[in-house]
Design a protein around this motif. Structure first.
Motif, mmCIF file in Angstrom:
data_model
loop_
_atom_site.group_PDB
_atom_site.id
_atom_site.type_symbol
_atom_site.label_atom_id
_atom_site.label_comp_id
_atom_site.label_asym_id
_atom_site.label_seq_id
_atom_site.Cartn_x
_atom_site.Cartn_y
_atom_site.Cartn_z
ATOM 1 N N UNK A 66 51.952 -8.224 -16.488
ATOM 2 C CA UNK A 66 51.031 -9.294 -16.892
ATOM 3 C C UNK A 66 51.488 -10.036 -18.154
ATOM 4 N N UNK A 67 51.894 -9.345 -19.225
ATOM 5 C CA UNK A 67 52.388 -10.082 -20.401
ATOM 6 C C UNK A 67 53.643 -10.893 -20.118
ATOM 7 N N UNK A 71 54.041 -14.843 -21.172
ATOM 8 C CA UNK A 71 55.162 -15.415 -21.918
ATOM 9 C C UNK A 71 55.626 -16.738 -21.308
ATOM 10 N N UNK A 72 55.361 -16.905 -20.025
ATOM 11 C CA UNK A 72 55.707 -18.148 -19.327
ATOM 12 C C UNK A 72 54.481 -19.057 -19.191
ATOM 13 N N UNK A 73 53.428 -18.748 -19.955
ATOM 14 C CA UNK A 73 52.185 -19.524 -19.969
ATOM 15 C C UNK A 73 51.526 -19.570 -18.595
ATOM 16 N N UNK A 74 51.616 -18.442 -17.880
ATOM 17 C CA UNK A 74 50.902 -18.262 -16.617
ATOM 18 C C UNK A 74 49.890 -17.149 -16.834
ATOM 19 N N UNK A 79 48.836 -7.872 -9.732
ATOM 20 C CA UNK A 79 49.625 -8.816 -8.934
ATOM 21 C C UNK A 79 48.815 -9.976 -8.335
ATOM 22 N N UNK A 80 47.519 -10.067 -8.668
ATOM 23 C CA UNK A 80 46.690 -11.119 -8.072
ATOM 24 C C UNK A 80 47.227 -12.513 -8.367
ATOM 25 N N UNK A 81 47.910 -12.664 -9.502
ATOM 26 C CA UNK A 81 48.439 -13.976 -9.882
ATOM 27 C C UNK A 81 49.409 -14.524 -8.843
ATOM 28 N N UNK A 82 50.060 -13.618 -8.093
ATOM 29 C CA UNK A 82 51.031 -14.052 -7.093
ATOM 30 C C UNK A 82 50.348 -14.771 -5.919
ATOM 31 N N UNK A 83 49.055 -14.537 -5.737
ATOM 32 C CA UNK A 83 48.306 -15.171 -4.651
ATOM 33 C C UNK A 83 47.357 -16.253 -5.155
ATOM 34 N N UNK A 93 57.805 -17.117 -7.284
ATOM 35 C CA UNK A 93 59.216 -17.440 -7.491
ATOM 36 C C UNK A 93 59.724 -16.836 -8.798
ATOM 37 N N UNK A 94 58.917 -16.957 -9.859
ATOM 38 C CA UNK A 94 59.296 -16.405 -11.158
ATOM 39 C C UNK A 94 59.460 -14.892 -11.076
ATOM 40 N N UNK A 95 58.544 -14.234 -10.388
ATOM 41 C CA UNK A 95 58.583 -12.774 -10.251
ATOM 42 C C UNK A 95 59.821 -12.330 -9.482
#
Length: 338
Positions: A66-67, A71-74, A79-83, A93-95
């Protein structure tokens, strides 16, 4: 210019809105553990021990992702951010890029992990002083106590509250440092190729590996090195939620905001030679991907913020440290009462 003048003035005139007790009153409201029911666990060794060239693959399993996205301002839970409907595609893509680079870092041994952990007999010898017994003689650690007026029954905490008072029995306390070395040559290569994306990616991953190493070493401490919770069985999610027993507060952070105590921590661990870390004049650590802190085992210990303190505690703290009050004020200025 007028707008910034107003912002500067408002910030300078800000008030915390909290009533502070006198330092004497705050000490009177300390947390009191039931020491009669506490049997300190004896570590597997005393003094410090170096863990050099620790396997990066083992460390990587402890990464909190998560951090990394922050750091990329997301911002969002992993892992919910991936969806996520808005940034999920970009986050995915970043992951994937991060995992690919991480695999290369591990397989080609771009970076080296070094950790040091130490343990010493310890007791509270004054309301906010912890004394460690080392092979070179006693070392006094000075703590800072919360002074904000609390609701009835709520204590004004200090890290010293979680260490057994002198005279009862010998308690213990630990210290650690971890660092990720070897990033410079790879950063230089990315800079030469004008590859800012992978440069930032590598820096972010090195930071995550340092934090993951701190998490791993703390688990090893709880289960084996100190062994005060040898039956612990926690998932990585539990570790991220800090569901473990004990704490690892770091000098400069909310529970122990004085960076100068970091000098004592590094001397205890053997200095630059053992840790591989250099302290700058402002007591920042180099390499930047480094983490250090104290180990406290008491089951009631918890993370907290000291908050604001008043001049009476500042003066007492400076006296205990043998430090000029003006020098102490410089280091503690961010937490001094407005």
């Amino acid at each position: 210019a007028e707008e910034y003048d107003k912002i500067r003035s408002d910030f300078g005139n800000r008030k915390s809105g909290k009533t502070l007790l006198s330092y004497k009153e705050a000490v009177g409201h300390a947390f009191h553990a039931d020491w009669s029911a506490y049997l300190p666990a004896k570590p597997s060794y005393t003094g410090s021990k170096v863990f050099d060239d620790y396997p990066l693959a083992d460390i990587a399993r402890y990464i909190d992702w998560q951090p990394f996205f922050i750091a990329w301002e997301m911002h969002g839970k992993f892992p919910a951010i991936l969806d996520d409907k808005i940034i999920g595609q970009e986050a995915t893509k970043l992951y994937h890029d991060a995992r690919k680079l991480l695999d290369q870092i591990i397989s080609e041994k771009w970076l080296t992990a070094r950790g040091v952990a130490g343990f010493w007999p310890a007791n509270r010898t004054a309301p906010d002083t912890i004394t460690l017994q080392t092979s070179d003689g006693p070392v006094q650690l000075e703590c800072i106590r919360q002074q904000s007026k609390k609701a009835a029954g709520q204590p004004n905490l200090s890290l010293a509250d979680f260490i057994m008072p002198a005279g009862d029995a010998s308690d213990y306390m630990g210290a650690f440092s971890v660092t990720i070395q070897g990033i410079e040559q790879h950063i230089s290569r990315f800079e030469k190729n004008h590859d800012d994306y992978n440069k930032i990616m590598l820096q972010a991953l090195a930071d995550r590996l340092a934090e993951a190493f701190a998490e791993l070493l703390h688990e090893e401490t709880r289960k084996k090195l100190w062994g005060y919770d040898s039956s612990e069985s926690l998932s990585n999610e539990d570790l991220i939620r800090e569901s473990y027993r004990g704490i690892r507060p770091a000098p400069g952070y909310p529970a122990c905001p004085d960076h100068t105590e970091k000098n004592k921590l590094f001397r205890l661990l053997g200095g630059e030679k053992s840790t591989g870390i250099t302290l700058t004049e402002s007591l920042a650590m180099y390499p930047a991907s480094s983490v250090c802190g104290w180990y406290i085992a008491h089951p009631d210990s918890k993370y907290f913020g000291v908050g604001k303190i008043s001049n009476d505690q500042l003066e007492d703290y400076a006296r205990r440290k043998g430090m000029d009050t003006g020098e102490a004020r410089k280091w503690l200025n961010p937490i001094l009462e407005d």
